[in-house]
Write a protein that holds these residues in place. Structure first.
Motif, mmCIF file in Angstrom:
data_model
loop_
_atom_site.group_PDB
_atom_site.id
_atom_site.type_symbol
_atom_site.label_atom_id
_atom_site.label_comp_id
_atom_site.label_asym_id
_atom_site.label_seq_id
_atom_site.Cartn_x
_atom_site.Cartn_y
_atom_site.Cartn_z
ATOM 1 N N MET A 236 -8.699 -4.706 -1.347
ATOM 2 C CA MET A 236 -9.305 -6.037 -1.387
ATOM 3 C C MET A 236 -8.734 -6.849 -2.533
ATOM 4 O O MET A 236 -8.446 -8.038 -2.396
ATOM 5 N N ILE A 237 -8.567 -6.209 -3.674
ATOM 6 C CA ILE A 237 -8.107 -6.961 -4.841
ATOM 7 C C ILE A 237 -6.665 -7.399 -4.666
ATOM 8 O O ILE A 237 -6.332 -8.554 -4.948
ATOM 9 N N ALA B 68 -11.402 -0.782 -2.182
ATOM 10 C CA ALA B 68 -11.615 -1.727 -3.273
ATOM 11 C C ALA B 68 -10.308 -2.309 -3.775
ATOM 12 O O ALA B 68 -10.159 -3.532 -3.903
ATOM 13 N N ASN C 193 -18.992 2.394 -5.487
ATOM 14 C CA ASN C 193 -18.402 3.731 -5.565
ATOM 15 C C ASN C 193 -18.752 4.413 -6.870
ATOM 16 O O ASN C 193 -19.053 5.600 -6.899
ATOM 17 N N ALA C 194 -18.699 3.637 -7.961
ATOM 18 C CA ALA C 194 -18.996 4.206 -9.266
ATOM 19 C C ALA C 194 -20.458 4.647 -9.324
ATOM 20 O O ALA C 194 -20.774 5.710 -9.852
ATOM 21 N N ARG D 228 0.830 -1.208 0.000
ATOM 22 C CA ARG D 228 0.000 0.000 0.000
ATOM 23 C C ARG D 228 0.860 1.252 0.000
ATOM 24 O O ARG D 228 0.484 2.269 -0.591
ATOM 25 N N ILE E 199 -17.334 -3.267 -4.265
ATOM 26 C CA ILE E 199 -17.173 -1.954 -3.625
ATOM 27 C C ILE E 199 -16.865 -0.896 -4.673
ATOM 28 O O ILE E 199 -17.402 0.223 -4.641
ATOM 29 N N ALA E 200 -16.033 -1.273 -5.650
ATOM 30 C CA ALA E 200 -15.728 -0.333 -6.729
ATOM 31 C C ALA E 200 -16.991 0.016 -7.496
ATOM 32 O O ALA E 200 -17.225 1.178 -7.840
ATOM 33 N N LEU F 268 -15.502 -8.962 -3.652
ATOM 34 C CA LEU F 268 -15.913 -7.841 -2.812
ATOM 35 C C LEU F 268 -15.227 -6.558 -3.264
ATOM 36 O O LEU F 268 -15.835 -5.483 -3.265
ATOM 37 N N GLY F 269 -13.954 -6.656 -3.671
ATOM 38 C CA GLY F 269 -13.234 -5.499 -4.176
ATOM 39 C C GLY F 269 -13.964 -4.874 -5.343
ATOM 40 O O GLY F 269 -14.195 -3.664 -5.386
ATOM 41 N N PHE F 270 -14.367 -5.722 -6.301
ATOM 42 C CA PHE F 270 -15.070 -5.207 -7.468
ATOM 43 C C PHE F 270 -16.443 -4.653 -7.097
ATOM 44 O O PHE F 270 -16.871 -3.644 -7.651
ATOM 45 N N PRO G 229 -4.975 5.904 -0.659
ATOM 46 C CA PRO G 229 -5.207 4.553 -1.168
ATOM 47 C C PRO G 229 -5.272 3.531 -0.046
ATOM 48 O O PRO G 229 -4.803 3.807 1.033
ATOM 49 N N ASN H 201 -16.481 8.244 -4.335
ATOM 50 C CA ASN H 201 -15.087 8.683 -4.365
ATOM 51 C C ASN H 201 -14.904 9.998 -5.088
ATOM 52 O O ASN H 201 -13.818 10.557 -5.099
ATOM 53 N N ASP H 202 -15.969 10.498 -5.729
ATOM 54 C CA ASP H 202 -15.788 11.682 -6.562
ATOM 55 C C ASP H 202 -15.491 12.946 -5.763
ATOM 56 O O ASP H 202 -14.610 13.697 -6.079
ATOM 57 N N LYS I 111 -10.539 5.708 -10.372
ATOM 58 C CA LYS I 111 -11.224 6.383 -9.285
ATOM 59 C C LYS I 111 -12.129 5.475 -8.429
ATOM 60 O O LYS I 111 -12.024 5.489 -7.209
ATOM 61 N N PRO I 112 -13.027 4.681 -9.044
ATOM 62 C CA PRO I 112 -13.907 3.869 -8.178
ATOM 63 C C PRO I 112 -13.146 2.850 -7.345
ATOM 64 O O PRO I 112 -13.647 2.387 -6.323
ATOM 65 N N PHE I 113 -11.944 2.493 -7.776
ATOM 66 C CA PHE I 113 -11.190 1.466 -7.059
ATOM 67 C C PHE I 113 -10.352 2.040 -5.929
ATOM 68 O O PHE I 113 -9.762 1.306 -5.151
ATOM 69 N N LYS I 114 -10.254 3.367 -5.855
ATOM 70 C CA LYS I 114 -9.435 3.975 -4.805
ATOM 71 C C LYS I 114 -9.934 3.559 -3.436
ATOM 72 O O LYS I 114 -11.128 3.359 -3.246
ATOM 73 N N GLY I 115 -8.997 3.463 -2.489
ATOM 74 C CA GLY I 115 -9.421 3.102 -1.144
ATOM 75 C C GLY I 115 -9.511 1.593 -0.968
ATOM 76 O O GLY I 115 -8.633 0.850 -1.407
ATOM 77 N N GLU J 21 -8.668 13.422 -4.017
ATOM 78 C CA GLU J 21 -7.607 12.463 -3.715
ATOM 79 C C GLU J 21 -7.868 11.787 -2.374
ATOM 80 O O GLU J 21 -7.593 12.348 -1.324
ATOM 81 N N THR J 22 -8.389 10.593 -2.409
ATOM 82 C CA THR J 22 -8.480 9.840 -1.163
ATOM 83 C C THR J 22 -7.201 9.042 -0.994
ATOM 84 O O THR J 22 -6.523 8.725 -1.972
#
Lengths: 195, 226
Positions: A176-177, A173, B212-213, A157, B208-209, B204-206, B226, B218-219, A167-171, B223-224
């Motif tokens: 987890m991957i 997500a 978010n989408a 990390r 959550i993504a 689960l990763g996908f 990581p 996250n918008d 963007k949607p994967f930030k944080g 900058e969040t």
């Protein structure tokens, strides 16, 4: 199941059946505290210590108090009470005798009560019918395996701060991957030791 | 996470003090316990190998969450602040034991499959978090609703994960074959990794993504970390 050598259990709980990567225990604190390698090492150490002690104590209580009295159904509440009390005790003890260690570990100790890896280890050792030595080995190996996983992910990390994650994967997500990929890598150890 | 519970006090009208709807919406979608607050991940990953397991686990969690929220809320005025944590844990553990015994008595096979994860609801941060963040400050009925809404939010995510894992990993849903796998002479090459541990993390990763989408979570922050 119950005649496996403690050494085998130790190795197996670190690699082949890593408590985080195959049993998914301790995910919450794993996600919250894996931003820095230093934090991860601190939390990992605390987890190892608490896990060894609580598995040992809980095993004794289960076998020598709950079983003879026939009140196994109270096992959950006893297990969590022992863990909470132990963590509280350790916190007071460390604060009194080693302020430096307290500052290093202090913030992590309360977190550990709600770390499901600790309770999970206690519950798993009973469902797997371990004896005392096996349980302690399992507690130690489980803690070590958890620390290994969290330190590895924290390293990744830290590197990842420089990469351009969609963007949607930030944080969470993306974490987890990469944890999933890490779990795949650990599957390569399968067959090395079995429990 | 600080804004997870709607504003305290200021009772409106009706049995839920006029904030039933927003409480419900917050629990199910806006502050979804898994996708947004990232609580209670352990069980979300561990029991989702099949859709049925996910459903039973969700029922267990909803039951415990509603029950513990109700009692924490009823006892909120008489619980001394210093011992509130241990009181909460005791209430939660009681409900977990009740559910565990029910499961063992009526659905023994399911209880074997879920293994230690039913017991682990005690340390499930959702239940503890709701008791701490909501039930301690709110009247019983709306607290129960909050517990139910969060349980439902958990159910949606768990069932989604269970759906994809069972479908892609075994070609089945609820144990019924949807896609005939090649091992049984069908056309679908089974993706075993979905049933195994890595599949859980990746699914689960996908998800959550995807959440978010859809919600644009996250918008706003730009900058969040990581």
């Amino acid at each position: 199941m119950s005649d496996v050598s403690p050494w085998v259990i130790l190795i197996a709980s670190i690699f082949t059946s890593n408590i985080l990567l195959t049993n998914f225990l301790g995910m919450c604190s794993f996600l919250a505290c894996s931003r820095q390698v230093g934090t991860a090492i601190g939390l990992g150490t605390a987890v190892i210590f608490v896990m060894v002690c609580t598995t040992a104590i809980n095993w004794c209580i289960y076998t020598h108090v709950l079983l003879p009295l026939g009140i196994e159904h109270l096992w959950f509440i006893v297990a969590i009470a022992v863990i909470a009390a132990f963590v509280q005790f350790v916190e007071m003890f460390v604060e009194r005798f080693s302020p430096r260690l307290y500052h290093a570990l202090g913030i992590f100790l309360p977190l550990i009560t709600v770390n499901c890896a600790i309770l999970g280890a206690s519950l798993l050792m009973i469902t797997r019918h371990y004896n005392f030595l096996q349980s302690t080995a399992f507690g130690f190996g489980g803690g070590l395996g958890w620390m290994l996983a969290i330190v590895l992910i924290a390293g990744l990390r830290q590197k990842m701060t420089y990469s351009d994650v969609p963007k949607p994967f930030k944080g969470v997500a993306i974490v987890m991957i990469i944890t999933g990929i890490m779990a795949m890598i650990f599957m390569g150890f399968a067959g090395m030791a079995k429990i | 996470m600080a804004n997870s519970s709607p504003q305290i006090g200021g009772c409106g009208s009706g049995i839920c003090c006029g904030k039933g709807k927003e409480t419900f919406k917050a629990g199910v979608w806006v502050t979804n316990p898994i996708a947004i607050q990232i609580l209670g991940i352990c069980s979300a990953l561990a029991v989702t190998t099949t859709l049925m397991n996910s459903l039973v686990m969700s029922i267990a969690l909803t039951f415990v969450c509603v029950g513990s929220n109700l009692f924490v809320s009823l006892l909120r005025d008489v619980t001394p602040r210093r011992v509130r944590m241990i009181a909460e844990v005791a209430i939660i553990a009681t409900f977990v034991i009740v559910f565990d015994l029910l499961l063992k008595a009526f659905y023994f096979e399911m209880s074997e499959q879920l293994g230690p994860y039913v017991g682990l609801i005690i340390t499930n941060c959702i239940v503890m978090g709701r008791a701490e963040a909501f039930a301690l400050q709110n009247p019983p009925v709306v607290s129960m609703l909050d517990g139910f809404a969060n349980g439902l939010g958990y159910t949606i995510v768990l069932c989604a994960v269970g759906f994809f894992r069972e479908l892609l990993g075994a070609g089945q849903l609820f144990g019924y074959t949807i896609m005939e796998t090649t091992s049984k002479g069908g056309w679908y090459p089974q993706n075993v990794v979905m049933i195994l541990a890595p599949g859980a993390f990746i699914t689960l990763g996908f998800l959550i993504a995807l959440y978010n989408a859809l919600s644009g979570a996250n918008d706003s922050e730009g900058e969040t970390t990581p």
